[in-house]
Design an enzyme around this catalytic site. Structure first.
Site, PDB file in Angstrom:
ATOM      1  N   VAL A 132     -22.840  11.755 -10.803  1.00  0.00           N
ATOM      2  CA  VAL A 132     -21.372  11.776 -10.741  1.00  0.00           C
ATOM      3  C   VAL A 132     -20.908  10.918  -9.568  1.00  0.00           C
ATOM      4  O   VAL A 132     -21.280  11.167  -8.419  1.00  0.00           O
ATOM      5  CB  VAL A 132     -20.846  13.220 -10.573  1.00  0.00           C
ATOM      6  CG1 VAL A 132     -19.324  13.228 -10.507  1.00  0.00           C
ATOM      7  CG2 VAL A 132     -21.328  14.121 -11.711  1.00  0.00           C
ATOM      8  N   GLU A 190     -21.813   1.350 -19.100  1.00  0.00           N
ATOM      9  CA  GLU A 190     -22.921   2.007 -19.796  1.00  0.00           C
ATOM     10  C   GLU A 190     -23.537   1.025 -20.796  1.00  0.00           C
ATOM     11  O   GLU A 190     -22.903   0.027 -21.171  1.00  0.00           O
ATOM     12  CB  GLU A 190     -22.391   3.219 -20.581  1.00  0.00           C
ATOM     13  CG  GLU A 190     -21.821   4.320 -19.724  1.00  0.00           C
ATOM     14  CD  GLU A 190     -22.847   4.901 -18.785  1.00  0.00           C
ATOM     15  OE1 GLU A 190     -23.833   5.488 -19.245  1.00  0.00           O
ATOM     16  OE2 GLU A 190     -22.669   4.773 -17.564  1.00  0.00           O
ATOM     17  N   LYS A 205     -19.106  13.717 -16.747  1.00  0.00           N
ATOM     18  CA  LYS A 205     -19.113  13.928 -15.292  1.00  0.00           C
ATOM     19  C   LYS A 205     -18.221  15.114 -14.919  1.00  0.00           C
ATOM     20  O   LYS A 205     -18.549  15.889 -14.024  1.00  0.00           O
ATOM     21  CB  LYS A 205     -18.658  12.656 -14.580  1.00  0.00           C
ATOM     22  CG  LYS A 205     -19.700  11.534 -14.678  1.00  0.00           C
ATOM     23  CD  LYS A 205     -19.138  10.199 -14.232  1.00  0.00           C
ATOM     24  CE  LYS A 205     -20.172   9.094 -14.269  1.00  0.00           C
ATOM     25  NZ  LYS A 205     -19.577   7.749 -14.194  1.00  0.00           N
TER      26      LYS A 205
HETATM   27  N1  HSE Z   1     -20.702   3.436 -16.486  1.00  0.00           N
HETATM   28  C1  HSE Z   1     -20.531   4.271 -15.354  1.00  0.00           C
HETATM   29  C2  HSE Z   1     -19.234   3.906 -14.670  1.00  0.00           C
HETATM   30  C3  HSE Z   1     -21.683   4.090 -14.422  1.00  0.00           C
HETATM   31  O1  HSE Z   1     -18.668   2.868 -14.990  1.00  0.00           O
HETATM   32  O2  HSE Z   1     -18.768   4.645 -13.839  1.00  0.00           O
HETATM   33  C4  HSE Z   1     -21.857   5.235 -13.486  1.00  0.00           C
HETATM   34  O3  HSE Z   1     -22.041   6.438 -14.149  1.00  0.00           O
END
Ligand code: HSE
Length: 436
Positions: A132, A190, A205
């Site tokens: 998180v 991601e 999260k």
């Molecule tokens: N893809 C996620 C973000 C990466 O952009 O926050 C961290 O979890």
């Protein structure tokens, strides 16, 4: 000096950052732990891909068993991401008494109960600070330093990619698609960037924060979620005129009737510190009953900040701090102190709505009637002529932007449904939450 052998699954963006710290900052880690912490195996299905760090020969393998079967490896970092094979791997590691460090929020949000039960059974631990808000030490702060408090609320920007996209659109006038591509290039997004922009990553999260802050075990799929896909350049302009910026906010609010959990693009007043958080930065505002509001800000995505959190967890595990926190918190244990979670229908709040409507006499009466019927009062409204005609007919459209007073979510959703059926309304209703 005693030697602690550790291993790593996953040599992607974050894995490379973690390997870099563990291989190239050994002396520092030796100093802070008093042990010889040694990365002895890295497992990745792609061993031939060129990475920008030097990996000593014999460490990189594509054979997971070389980690599972090595009883001298005591700590394993899981950075594969996603649900499988991460879940199976973590269960196997825990079953064999190894301690796990992970950045995998999807895994914890989906299988937290199962994984934590396995760890408790085998007297092993799971550390997950990096899951998180990347580099922000938010989980350990809630779990340790803020423990004297009953947490009243957590309002947070937890997805770096969507914050980056919104900032690029707002400040630099970038198009949505260009901003997504740039976020991918910078290593924030991601593997499937849809999960960043549709709010899935943020919801996952949020459920982890709800577990830590409120003891609530929540199925992330049931959390009210809206993404940023429908946010348009025009929304930033109108939000600005009304004194707001747009942020994808994850909210956990403890009220008398339980916990409100939601993720949504939200109009945040200029003077709220969350409104000033730009680019891939994340931020969390926690309110505790004794401490009052506390504000955390830092990079929530990307190689170095996330690797910082992962290696912090490795050090805590080496030193035995993870074990103490793991045992005291007893997370994902369906504990009886958990706060009940409210149904989304019962949330109460202000909303921003945008839609196109025919620009002619009586149209406003049509939609005003829907608001009245659903007990929703309009706080402010802007109408702008659109300089084109509708569907090649001679009908002229206008864009309507309005902000409601606080209203019951169930009533608002009904109103949106009814509005979209009115013939004079020419578009879907774009909705965001509003936080003053
Ligand atoms: N893809 C996620 C973000 C990466 O952009 O926050 C961290 O979890």
């Amino acid at each position: 000096m005693s030697k602690i052998k550790i291993a790593l699954f996953g040599l992607g963006t974050i894995g490379t950052g973690v390997a870099d710290i563990l291989l190239n900052h050994q002396e520092h880690i030796r100093k802070v732990t008093g042990r010889d912490v040694s990365l002895v195996k890295i497992c990745d299905k792609n061993t031939s891909l060129k990475r920008d760090i030097n990996i000593p020969s014999g460490i990189l393998t594509d054979d997971p068993d070389s980690i599972f079967n090595d009883s001298e490896i005591k700590i394993v970092i899981e950075l594969i991401g996603g649900l499988e094979p991460a879940r199976t791997f973590v269960l196997r590691l825990l079953e064999s008494g190894k301690n796990v460090v992970t950045a995998n929020k999807a895994l914890l949000a989906q299988h937290g109960v199962e994984l934590f039960a396995a760890a408790r059974r085998k007297n092993s631990t799971i550390a997950f600070e990096a899951a998180v808000c990347g580099g922000i030490p938010i989980l350990s702060s809630i779990a340790t330093s803020l423990q004297a408090n009953t947490i009243l609320s957590i309002n947070a920007i937890v997805n770096g990619t969507s914050n980056f996209i919104l900032s690029q659109m707002e400040d630099g006038g970038a198009s949505y698609n260009d901003a997504v591509k740039e976020a991918q290039k910078l290593g924030y997004a991601e593997a499937n960037p849809a999960m960043d922009v549709d709010g899935t990553d943020a919801v996952q999260k949020l459920t982890i924060l709800a577990q830590l802050g409120f003891g609530a075990t929540v199925d992330w799929k049931n959390v009210s979620r809206m993404g940023i896909e429908s946010v348009d350049a025009i929304d930033f302009k109108f939000a600005k005129d009304l004194g707001y910026r747009i942020k994808l906010l994850a909210v956990a609010n403890r009220g008398e009737e339980g916990l409100e959990l939601h993720v949504a693009p939200t109009l945040v007043k200029f003077d709220n510190p969350l409104a000033r958080v730009r680019n891939a930065f994340n931020a969390v505002r926690v309110v505790g009953d004794y401490v009052g509001p506390v504000f955390f800000q830092g990079l929530g995505a990307g190689r170095k900040p996330t690797a910082s959190a992962v290696v912090g967890d490795v050090i805590d595990t080496v030193l035995g701090r993870t074990k103490i926190t793991f045992d005291t918190l007893n997370l994902w244990n369906n504990n009886e102190q958990s706060v009940p979670v409210k149904r989304a229908d019962n949330f109460y709040g202000k909303s921003y709505l945008r839609f196109d409507a025919e620009d002619r006499a009586g149209v406003m009466r049509d939609f005003a009637a829907v608001f009245e019927k659903n007990n929703i009062s309009i706080a402010s409204m802007i109408q702008h002529e659109i300089n084109n005609t509708n569907n090649n007919t001679n009908k002229q459209n206008a864009v309507i932007i309005l902000i409601t007073h606080e209203a019951l979510e169930g009533n608002l959703l009904k109103a949106i449904d009814e509005l979209e059926k009115i013939p004079s309304i020419q578009s879907k209703i774009i909705r965001m939450r509003v936080q003053d």
